[in-house]
Design a protein around this motif. Structure first.
Motif, PDB file in Angstrom:
ATOM      1  N   LEU A  40       0.851  -1.190   0.000  1.00  0.00           N
ATOM      2  CA  LEU A  40       0.000   0.000   0.000  1.00  0.00           C
ATOM      3  C   LEU A  40       0.892   1.246   0.000  1.00  0.00           C
ATOM      4  O   LEU A  40       1.513   1.579   1.010  1.00  0.00           O
ATOM      5  CB  LEU A  40      -0.937   0.009   1.210  1.00  0.00           C
ATOM      6  CG  LEU A  40      -2.022   1.089   1.155  1.00  0.00           C
ATOM      7  CD1 LEU A  40      -3.037   0.792   0.054  1.00  0.00           C
ATOM      8  CD2 LEU A  40      -2.740   1.215   2.493  1.00  0.00           C
ATOM      9  N   LEU A  41       0.960   1.905  -1.149  1.00  0.00           N
ATOM     10  CA  LEU A  41       1.809   3.077  -1.324  1.00  0.00           C
ATOM     11  C   LEU A  41       0.986   4.351  -1.185  1.00  0.00           C
ATOM     12  O   LEU A  41      -0.053   4.495  -1.829  1.00  0.00           O
ATOM     13  CB  LEU A  41       2.465   3.037  -2.711  1.00  0.00           C
ATOM     14  CG  LEU A  41       3.169   4.321  -3.181  1.00  0.00           C
ATOM     15  CD1 LEU A  41       4.397   4.611  -2.326  1.00  0.00           C
ATOM     16  CD2 LEU A  41       3.536   4.215  -4.655  1.00  0.00           C
ATOM     17  N   ASP A  42       1.465   5.262  -0.342  1.00  0.00           N
ATOM     18  CA  ASP A  42       0.852   6.585  -0.255  1.00  0.00           C
ATOM     19  C   ASP A  42       1.513   7.478  -1.301  1.00  0.00           C
ATOM     20  O   ASP A  42       2.644   7.944  -1.120  1.00  0.00           O
ATOM     21  CB  ASP A  42       1.046   7.164   1.148  1.00  0.00           C
ATOM     22  CG  ASP A  42       0.392   8.522   1.311  1.00  0.00           C
ATOM     23  OD1 ASP A  42      -0.612   8.790   0.616  1.00  0.00           O
ATOM     24  OD2 ASP A  42       0.885   9.325   2.130  1.00  0.00           O
ATOM     25  N   LYS A  43       0.824   7.722  -2.396  1.00  0.00           N
ATOM     26  CA  LYS A  43       1.424   8.486  -3.494  1.00  0.00           C
ATOM     27  C   LYS A  43       1.758   9.920  -3.081  1.00  0.00           C
ATOM     28  O   LYS A  43       2.657  10.546  -3.645  1.00  0.00           O
ATOM     29  CB  LYS A  43       0.487   8.489  -4.700  1.00  0.00           C
ATOM     30  CG  LYS A  43       0.343   7.121  -5.365  1.00  0.00           C
ATOM     31  CD  LYS A  43      -0.567   7.203  -6.583  1.00  0.00           C
ATOM     32  CE  LYS A  43      -0.668   5.855  -7.265  1.00  0.00           C
ATOM     33  NZ  LYS A  43      -1.555   5.908  -8.462  1.00  0.00           N
ATOM     34  N   LYS A  44       1.043  10.430  -2.088  1.00  0.00           N
ATOM     35  CA  LYS A  44       1.279  11.814  -1.663  1.00  0.00           C
ATOM     36  C   LYS A  44       2.648  11.973  -1.007  1.00  0.00           C
ATOM     37  O   LYS A  44       3.317  12.992  -1.196  1.00  0.00           O
ATOM     38  CB  LYS A  44       0.169  12.243  -0.699  1.00  0.00           C
ATOM     39  CG  LYS A  44       0.304  13.668  -0.193  1.00  0.00           C
ATOM     40  CD  LYS A  44      -0.851  14.059   0.715  1.00  0.00           C
ATOM     41  CE  LYS A  44      -0.709  15.493   1.215  1.00  0.00           C
ATOM     42  NZ  LYS A  44      -1.835  15.880   2.104  1.00  0.00           N
ATOM     43  N   THR A  45       3.080  10.957  -0.227  1.00  0.00           N
ATOM     44  CA  THR A  45       4.308  11.102   0.554  1.00  0.00           C
ATOM     45  C   THR A  45       5.390  10.079   0.187  1.00  0.00           C
ATOM     46  O   THR A  45       6.535  10.229   0.588  1.00  0.00           O
ATOM     47  CB  THR A  45       4.004  10.941   2.055  1.00  0.00           C
ATOM     48  OG1 THR A  45       3.511   9.605   2.297  1.00  0.00           O
ATOM     49  CG2 THR A  45       2.963  11.957   2.511  1.00  0.00           C
ATOM     50  N   GLY A  46       5.020   9.011  -0.512  1.00  0.00           N
ATOM     51  CA  GLY A  46       5.979   7.971  -0.847  1.00  0.00           C
ATOM     52  C   GLY A  46       6.164   6.918   0.228  1.00  0.00           C
ATOM     53  O   GLY A  46       6.980   6.008   0.076  1.00  0.00           O
TER      54      GLY A  46
END
Length: 284
Positions: free
Chosen positions: A6-12
């Protein structure tokens, strides 16, 4: 959810554990001492130790899905503004006097443009029990070395807890334990940790797991056993063969505790989730 998938695209940032919304056995209170020698080794539940604590509990059906199921056959659903995944498993081992064949169903919905997913786990039981519950990791455990991957934990029924509290091992019932009946049911049931980049020390988002109907939680703990173990058990009420029980969750990334609260309140009060190509909805 597989570990670090699960990648948070906003923060990496990604989760710091072994996976999210991971499922174990069907259980109930009480000891298996009287028939332990008849149990499949994997169903034996030892207590009075550092990793399970003092409460006597026993497995009704197994195996532990996360370590023993080995292979599932998920189905994907593509909607207009979401993708959903459904999967199930039929339990194949049981304690003496119990049947095998209870079914675990999981539905996961990924809404477009959100940093979190909605999920639900349901058990349809072939056995009766006075207090059956399902054990799962919610949101998931935290791998760390002296707090290098997180700075603090937030438990809605306890408050903010610094990472230093998890430098040494302690039992599940020693501290930071929630038990329904003993403790007041909180307005919101949220468990989260504040991520940190172990290489740079940079603070990231919170990774939170929210149980959308607080009183379905039977017991939940947050203890250290080489990693921070965030186990939750839901159910714990009488059930008859043929009946079902379930819980619904939100799991994902948030910038603040206030944001967690706002999203929780948007979805609160539900215990199930349905999805088809036409849409998805939380159910009570």
């Amino acid at each position: 959810m597989a570990a670090q998938s699960l990648l948070d695209k906003k923060t990496g940032f990604r989760d710091a554990g072994y996976g999210l919304d991971i499922v174990d056995w069907i259980m109930e209170p009480g000891s298996d001492d009287a028939y332990r020698d008849q149990l499949d080794k994997e169903l034996v539940y030892k207590f009075n130790n550092e990793y399970h604590g003092k409460a006597p509990k026993r497995s009704i059906e197994g195996p532990q899905i996360c370590t023993q199921a080995k292979r599932l056959e998920p189905a994907a659903i593509a909607g207009k503004d979401f993708v959903a995944v459904t999967q199930k498993f039929t339990y194949r081992t049981a304690a003496p006097g119990h049947k095998t064949g209870s079914v675990w169903n999981q539905t996961i919905v990924f809404p477009e443009g959100k940093r979190y997913f909605i999920s639900s786990d349901r058990i349809t039981s072939v056995n009766s029990s006075e207090a059956m519950f399902l054990r799962l990791d919610m949101p998931g455990h935290i791998k760390h070395t002296k707090g290098d991957t997180f700075s603090e934990v937030y438990l809605s029924y306890q408050g903010r807890i610094p990472a230093t509290e998890f430098f040494e091992n302690f039992a599940p019932d020693e501290k930071f334990n929630y038990t329904r009946g003993r403790d007041k049911v909180p307005q919101r049931f949220i468990r989260a940790y504040h991520l940190v980049d172990p290489q740079t020390g940079k603070e990231g988002p919170w990774l939170a797991g929210m149980t959308l109907q607080p009183d379905v939680v039977f017991e939940a703990w947050c203890h250290q056993r080489g990693y921070v173990c965030l186990i939750e058990e839901f159910g714990g009420r009488p059930i008859k063969a043929g009946e079902s029980f379930s819980a619904a969750f939100i799991v994902g990334f948030f910038d603040s505790i206030d944001e967690m609260h706002a999203v929780y309140d948007q979805y609160a009060g539900h215990t199930g989730l349905q999805a088809s190509a036409d849409g998805w909805k939380l159910i009570k």
